[in-house]
Design a protein around this motif. Structure first.
Motif, PDB file in Angstrom:
ATOM      1  N   HIS A 152       0.830  -1.208   0.000  1.00 36.61           N
ATOM      2  CA  HIS A 152       0.000   0.000   0.000  1.00 36.61           C
ATOM      3  C   HIS A 152       0.865   1.260   0.000  1.00 36.61           C
ATOM      4  O   HIS A 152       0.668   2.178   0.799  1.00 36.61           O
ATOM      5  CB  HIS A 152      -0.965  -0.001   1.183  1.00 36.61           C
ATOM      6  CG  HIS A 152      -2.143  -0.914   0.980  1.00 36.61           C
ATOM      7  ND1 HIS A 152      -2.028  -2.272   1.070  1.00 36.61           N
ATOM      8  CD2 HIS A 152      -3.432  -0.646   0.674  1.00 36.61           C
ATOM      9  CE1 HIS A 152      -3.216  -2.836   0.834  1.00 36.61           C
ATOM     10  NE2 HIS A 152      -4.081  -1.860   0.579  1.00 36.61           N
ATOM     11  N   CYS A 153       1.836   1.277  -0.912  1.00 40.40           N
ATOM     12  CA  CYS A 153       2.732   2.421  -1.026  1.00 40.40           C
ATOM     13  C   CYS A 153       2.655   3.041  -2.417  1.00 40.40           C
ATOM     14  O   CYS A 153       2.492   2.338  -3.415  1.00 40.40           O
ATOM     15  CB  CYS A 153       4.176   1.997  -0.746  1.00 40.40           C
ATOM     16  SG  CYS A 153       4.508   1.623   0.991  1.00 40.40           S
ATOM     17  N   LEU A 210       5.028   7.298  -0.159  1.00 40.17           N
ATOM     18  CA  LEU A 210       3.862   7.508   0.698  1.00 40.17           C
ATOM     19  C   LEU A 210       3.318   6.154   1.119  1.00 40.17           C
ATOM     20  O   LEU A 210       2.802   5.393   0.294  1.00 40.17           O
ATOM     21  CB  LEU A 210       2.789   8.299  -0.046  1.00 40.17           C
ATOM     22  CG  LEU A 210       1.426   8.458   0.640  1.00 40.17           C
ATOM     23  CD1 LEU A 210       1.563   9.161   1.978  1.00 40.17           C
ATOM     24  CD2 LEU A 210       0.455   9.210  -0.266  1.00 40.17           C
ATOM     25  N   SER A 211       3.479   5.838   2.398  1.00 42.02           N
ATOM     26  CA  SER A 211       2.962   4.589   2.956  1.00 42.02           C
ATOM     27  C   SER A 211       1.551   4.866   3.478  1.00 42.02           C
ATOM     28  O   SER A 211       1.378   5.508   4.522  1.00 42.02           O
ATOM     29  CB  SER A 211       3.875   4.092   4.079  1.00 42.02           C
ATOM     30  OG  SER A 211       3.388   2.886   4.634  1.00 42.02           O
ATOM     31  N   LEU A 212       0.573   4.417   2.764  1.00 43.44           N
ATOM     32  CA  LEU A 212      -0.817   4.744   3.077  1.00 43.44           C
ATOM     33  C   LEU A 212      -1.266   4.095   4.380  1.00 43.44           C
ATOM     34  O   LEU A 212      -0.999   2.922   4.634  1.00 43.44           O
ATOM     35  CB  LEU A 212      -1.733   4.316   1.945  1.00 43.44           C
ATOM     36  CG  LEU A 212      -1.568   5.083   0.620  1.00 43.44           C
ATOM     37  CD1 LEU A 212      -2.288   4.363  -0.498  1.00 43.44           C
ATOM     38  CD2 LEU A 212      -2.088   6.505   0.770  1.00 43.44           C
ATOM     39  N   ASP A 213      -1.960   4.865   5.186  1.00 45.15           N
ATOM     40  CA  ASP A 213      -2.603   4.346   6.390  1.00 45.15           C
ATOM     41  C   ASP A 213      -4.109   4.241   6.221  1.00 45.15           C
ATOM     42  O   ASP A 213      -4.769   3.499   6.947  1.00 45.15           O
ATOM     43  CB  ASP A 213      -2.299   5.264   7.590  1.00 45.15           C
ATOM     44  CG  ASP A 213      -0.844   5.200   8.009  1.00 45.15           C
ATOM     45  OD1 ASP A 213      -0.277   4.097   7.988  1.00 45.15           O
ATOM     46  OD2 ASP A 213      -0.278   6.259   8.340  1.00 45.15           O
ATOM     47  N   ARG A 214      -4.638   4.983   5.244  1.00 45.85           N
ATOM     48  CA  ARG A 214      -6.088   5.029   5.060  1.00 45.85           C
ATOM     49  C   ARG A 214      -6.414   5.357   3.607  1.00 45.85           C
ATOM     50  O   ARG A 214      -5.771   6.207   2.988  1.00 45.85           O
ATOM     51  CB  ARG A 214      -6.690   6.094   5.984  1.00 45.85           C
ATOM     52  CG  ARG A 214      -8.192   6.329   5.839  1.00 45.85           C
ATOM     53  CD  ARG A 214      -8.616   7.488   6.735  1.00 45.85           C
ATOM     54  NE  ARG A 214      -9.983   7.927   6.503  1.00 45.85           N
ATOM     55  CZ  ARG A 214     -11.022   7.562   7.234  1.00 45.85           C
ATOM     56  NH1 ARG A 214     -10.843   6.753   8.266  1.00 45.85           N
ATOM     57  NH2 ARG A 214     -12.237   8.009   6.978  1.00 45.85           N
ATOM     58  N   LEU A 215      -7.394   4.666   3.080  1.00 41.51           N
ATOM     59  CA  LEU A 215      -7.947   4.953   1.759  1.00 41.51           C
ATOM     60  C   LEU A 215      -9.433   5.237   1.913  1.00 41.51           C
ATOM     61  O   LEU A 215     -10.152   4.460   2.554  1.00 41.51           O
ATOM     62  CB  LEU A 215      -7.755   3.767   0.807  1.00 41.51           C
ATOM     63  CG  LEU A 215      -6.427   3.635   0.065  1.00 41.51           C
ATOM     64  CD1 LEU A 215      -6.366   2.288  -0.637  1.00 41.51           C
ATOM     65  CD2 LEU A 215      -6.251   4.768  -0.949  1.00 41.51           C
ATOM     66  N   ARG A 251      -5.053   0.590   7.264  1.00 36.31           N
ATOM     67  CA  ARG A 251      -3.963  -0.351   7.514  1.00 36.31           C
ATOM     68  C   ARG A 251      -4.166  -1.081   8.844  1.00 36.31           C
ATOM     69  O   ARG A 251      -3.914  -2.276   8.969  1.00 36.31           O
ATOM     70  CB  ARG A 251      -2.620   0.394   7.508  1.00 36.31           C
ATOM     71  CG  ARG A 251      -1.404  -0.497   7.678  1.00 36.31           C
ATOM     72  CD  ARG A 251      -0.114   0.309   7.629  1.00 36.31           C
ATOM     73  NE  ARG A 251       0.113   0.911   6.323  1.00 36.31           N
ATOM     74  CZ  ARG A 251       0.697   0.285   5.302  1.00 36.31           C
ATOM     75  NH1 ARG A 251       1.082  -0.987   5.433  1.00 36.31           N
ATOM     76  NH2 ARG A 251       0.887   0.910   4.152  1.00 36.31           N
ATOM     77  N   GLY A 301      -1.202   9.193   4.668  1.00 34.39           N
ATOM     78  CA  GLY A 301      -0.193   8.324   5.262  1.00 34.39           C
ATOM     79  C   GLY A 301       1.078   9.087   5.560  1.00 34.39           C
ATOM     80  O   GLY A 301       1.142  10.314   5.466  1.00 34.39           O
ATOM     81  N   GLY A 321      -6.235   9.264  -0.144  1.00 32.55           N
ATOM     82  CA  GLY A 321      -5.396   8.480   0.754  1.00 32.55           C
ATOM     83  C   GLY A 321      -4.567   9.379   1.639  1.00 32.55           C
ATOM     84  O   GLY A 321      -4.219  10.502   1.246  1.00 32.55           O
TER      85      GLY A 321
END
Length: 209
Positions: free
Chosen positions: A83-84, A177-182, A198, A122, A120
């Protein structure tokens, strides 16, 4: 004949027919797993397809005085497994200064064909120098001008072309960008919206559009 037309009109106005059409045209929007998978299909396509809406997302950072700062960037990589998302920029850019202070960012994409909004948020990591030497080698010569040792972006100049680009491999910064939420919104009929995080293993939750 008129009765046939009446029946046809009533059939087209029947809300159930809209739902059937929705399922036929947007089957991915009827399940959380389907929506999540489709989002990543569109993101991955944006890396390879220059005409894809996901090719040029809006990336927003937070300025030193706490204000949002958004700009269009080029999506360089999208990795569903982690998810990056990856973007490239110059070391003197405003976004680098922002991320050094607050390494968080938001991304926004509007994909008109499937009527899909992707948002998104992150944390962002930055790499440069020897760590991105292999990336620099893959950048075409003409594109290296974007990563210049010349004037810092945003610096005042005497005229529209009064600056010289000096390609410099040390000026390249790779942002991950390491996503924490979409947050995904589909503007079909009916509208559907889902949130994936995540912390919950990206299972997803339906929310009010």
């Amino acid at each position: 004949m008129n009765s046939d037309l009446d029946r046809s009109s009533r059939k087209s106005d029947d809300p159930s027919n809209s739902r059937i059409s929705h399922r036929e045209h947007y089957p991915w929007a009827t399940s959380l797993a389907g929506m999540h998978e489709f989002v990543w299909q569109r993101l991955v396509r944006g890396v390879a397809d220059r005409r894809s809406p996901a090719r040029h997302p809006t990336l927003a950072t937070v300025s030193a005085n706490g204000l949002p700062s958004a700009r269009t960037v080029v999506l360089r990589a999208a990795t569903p497994a982690t998810h990056c998302l990856e973007f490239h920029t110059a070391v003197g850019s405003e976004k680098v200064a922002h991320l050094q202070q607050q390494p968080i960012a938001a991304v926004h994409i509007w994909d008109a064909t499937p009527r899909l909004q992707i948002r998104g948020v992150g944390r962002v990591s930055m790499a440069r120098g020897d760590d991105v030497a292999a990336v620099w080698e893959r950048i075409p010569e003409a594109s290296r001008r974007a990563y210049s040792a010349g004037p810092v972006p945003g610096s005042p100049i005497d005229g529209p072309d009064a600056w010289v680009a000096e390609p410099d491999p040390t000026a390249l910064v790779v942002l991950t960008l390491s996503l924490d939420r979409l947050d995904v919104l589909h503007l079909g009929e009916p509208h559907r919206r889902a949130v994936f995080e995540r912390g919950s293993g990206w299972v997803g939750t339906w929310v009010v559009p």
